[in-house]
Design an enzyme around this catalytic site. Sequence first.
Site, PDB file in Angstrom:
ATOM      1  N   SER A 175       5.194   5.389 -31.018  1.00 48.00           N
ATOM      2  CA  SER A 175       4.606   5.086 -30.033  1.00 48.00           C
ATOM      3  C   SER A 175       5.155   5.564 -28.654  1.00 48.00           C
ATOM      4  O   SER A 175       6.531   5.371 -28.421  1.00 48.00           O
ATOM      5  CB  SER A 175       4.507   3.376 -29.698  1.00 48.00           C
ATOM      6  OG  SER A 175       4.045   2.946 -28.596  1.00 48.00           O
ATOM      7  N   ILE A 215       0.165   6.814 -36.870  1.00 48.78           N
ATOM      8  CA  ILE A 215       0.120   8.029 -36.212  1.00 48.78           C
ATOM      9  C   ILE A 215       0.094   8.004 -34.850  1.00 48.78           C
ATOM     10  O   ILE A 215      -0.440   6.934 -34.079  1.00 48.78           O
ATOM     11  CB  ILE A 215      -1.068   8.654 -37.035  1.00 48.78           C
ATOM     12  CG1 ILE A 215      -2.479   8.120 -36.454  1.00 48.78           C
ATOM     13  CG2 ILE A 215      -1.111   8.831 -38.495  1.00 48.78           C
ATOM     14  CD1 ILE A 215      -3.698   8.826 -37.121  1.00 48.78           C
ATOM     15  N   ASP A 251      10.794   1.302 -37.603  1.00 46.86           N
ATOM     16  CA  ASP A 251       9.368   1.745 -36.949  1.00 46.86           C
ATOM     17  C   ASP A 251       9.477   0.417 -36.111  1.00 46.86           C
ATOM     18  O   ASP A 251      10.060  -0.578 -36.100  1.00 46.86           O
ATOM     19  CB  ASP A 251       8.421   1.760 -37.803  1.00 46.86           C
ATOM     20  CG  ASP A 251       7.253   1.987 -37.181  1.00 46.86           C
ATOM     21  OD1 ASP A 251       7.025   2.523 -36.430  1.00 46.86           O
ATOM     22  OD2 ASP A 251       6.091   1.390 -37.777  1.00 46.86           O
ATOM     23  N   LEU A 252       8.520   0.539 -35.112  1.00 44.62           N
ATOM     24  CA  LEU A 252       8.266  -0.626 -34.022  1.00 44.62           C
ATOM     25  C   LEU A 252       7.054  -1.550 -34.568  1.00 44.62           C
ATOM     26  O   LEU A 252       7.036  -2.773 -35.157  1.00 44.62           O
ATOM     27  CB  LEU A 252       8.089  -0.152 -32.798  1.00 44.62           C
ATOM     28  CG  LEU A 252       7.694  -1.080 -31.645  1.00 44.62           C
ATOM     29  CD1 LEU A 252       8.761  -1.996 -31.584  1.00 44.62           C
ATOM     30  CD2 LEU A 252       7.588  -0.541 -30.421  1.00 44.62           C
ATOM     31  N   ASP A 253       5.784  -0.994 -34.621  1.00 40.55           N
ATOM     32  CA  ASP A 253       4.803  -1.793 -34.869  1.00 40.55           C
ATOM     33  C   ASP A 253       4.652  -2.087 -36.220  1.00 40.55           C
ATOM     34  O   ASP A 253       4.699  -1.422 -37.145  1.00 40.55           O
ATOM     35  CB  ASP A 253       3.172  -0.988 -34.504  1.00 40.55           C
ATOM     36  CG  ASP A 253       3.225  -0.769 -32.950  1.00 40.55           C
ATOM     37  OD1 ASP A 253       3.996  -1.506 -32.175  1.00 40.55           O
ATOM     38  OD2 ASP A 253       2.331   0.260 -32.675  1.00 40.55           O
ATOM     39  N   GLU A 293       9.845   0.770 -42.712  1.00 43.20           N
ATOM     40  CA  GLU A 293       8.393   1.266 -42.161  1.00 43.20           C
ATOM     41  C   GLU A 293       7.408   0.313 -42.767  1.00 43.20           C
ATOM     42  O   GLU A 293       7.607  -0.122 -43.955  1.00 43.20           O
ATOM     43  CB  GLU A 293       8.195   2.762 -42.634  1.00 43.20           C
ATOM     44  CG  GLU A 293       8.627   3.833 -41.630  1.00 43.20           C
ATOM     45  CD  GLU A 293       7.282   3.679 -40.643  1.00 43.20           C
ATOM     46  OE1 GLU A 293       6.224   3.111 -40.665  1.00 43.20           O
ATOM     47  OE2 GLU A 293       7.420   4.677 -39.575  1.00 43.20           O
ATOM     48  N   ASP A 294       6.058   0.309 -41.925  1.00 39.27           N
ATOM     49  CA  ASP A 294       4.942  -0.371 -42.600  1.00 39.27           C
ATOM     50  C   ASP A 294       3.884   0.638 -42.936  1.00 39.27           C
ATOM     51  O   ASP A 294       2.753   0.229 -43.440  1.00 39.27           O
ATOM     52  CB  ASP A 294       4.615  -1.477 -41.776  1.00 39.27           C
ATOM     53  CG  ASP A 294       3.858  -0.907 -40.536  1.00 39.27           C
ATOM     54  OD1 ASP A 294       4.316   0.062 -40.044  1.00 39.27           O
ATOM     55  OD2 ASP A 294       2.878  -1.517 -40.048  1.00 39.27           O
ATOM     56  N   ASN A 322       4.936   3.947 -25.868  1.00 42.38           N
ATOM     57  CA  ASN A 322       5.191   2.980 -25.034  1.00 42.38           C
ATOM     58  C   ASN A 322       6.389   1.731 -25.585  1.00 42.38           C
ATOM     59  O   ASN A 322       6.487   0.675 -25.386  1.00 42.38           O
ATOM     60  CB  ASN A 322       4.049   1.864 -24.950  1.00 42.38           C
ATOM     61  CG  ASN A 322       2.861   2.665 -24.310  1.00 42.38           C
ATOM     62  OD1 ASN A 322       2.991   2.802 -23.360  1.00 42.38           O
ATOM     63  ND2 ASN A 322       1.708   2.821 -25.176  1.00 42.38           N
ATOM     64  N   SER A 380       9.812   5.348 -33.582  1.00 41.50           N
ATOM     65  CA  SER A 380       8.064   4.941 -33.239  1.00 41.50           C
ATOM     66  C   SER A 380       7.663   6.115 -32.836  1.00 41.50           C
ATOM     67  O   SER A 380       8.176   6.931 -32.002  1.00 41.50           O
ATOM     68  CB  SER A 380       8.257   3.661 -32.401  1.00 41.50           C
ATOM     69  OG  SER A 380       6.869   3.445 -32.068  1.00 41.50           O
TER      70      SER A 380
END
Length: 219
Positions: free
Chosen positions: A115, A46, A8-10, A168-169, A117, A113
């Site tokens: 996102s 999400i 995951d990114l964020d 993942e977070d 972006n 991700s």
Amino acid sequence: MIKGFIFDLDGVITDTAELHYEAWKKLSDDMGWFFDRELNEKLRGISRMDSIKVIMDHNKVSLDEATVEELATKKNDIYVDSLDTMTEEDFLPGAKELLTHLRAEGFSVALGSASKNAPKVLQQLKATHYFDVVGDGNSVEKSKPAPDIFLFAAEKMRLPADNCIVFEDAEKGIDAAKTGGFYSVGIGPEERVGHADLRFDTMKEATLFEVKSFFSDLF
């Protein structure tokens, strides 16, 4: 055998959470809606459209779909403008080191991700070269907790789910990994990602050595 890693990114590679929070806060203030950090937590992992609907539901607001999309776009514009401030210094501690080790050892690496972006964020971090595959909010229709983004990443790496570990977070992200048949590493508190196969409080603790030690029969 583990041959691929999906991130995951964020909250895993970098922390754009504060930038997202500020963008949602500005939009909500402009609309006269209530929005605080507690409500912001419900948006973790999400999609943008799902996020704005959570905020609207909390505020008991109903709008037509076109207006909702317009407002979601407005939030995104605020957020994207703020991304220009990101640099290579914005990797979360430990993330760059882990990606470097995975590259050195020849593992396949993908981004998974929600996102849209994500490519811009990777570009700002100068991190694009770490990833063989970039799965983002444009790659699949269903966002987490559906496993689609991870399945997309695995397919592009030409690996079955059980040959991959997902980092993942978010609770919904771990749910997605489990539903898809992936091994999972949770980054964050027990109450959020304690249902992952392995959990660390921070990315700094999530070294390749620790991951290999835990999943020793898979390497």
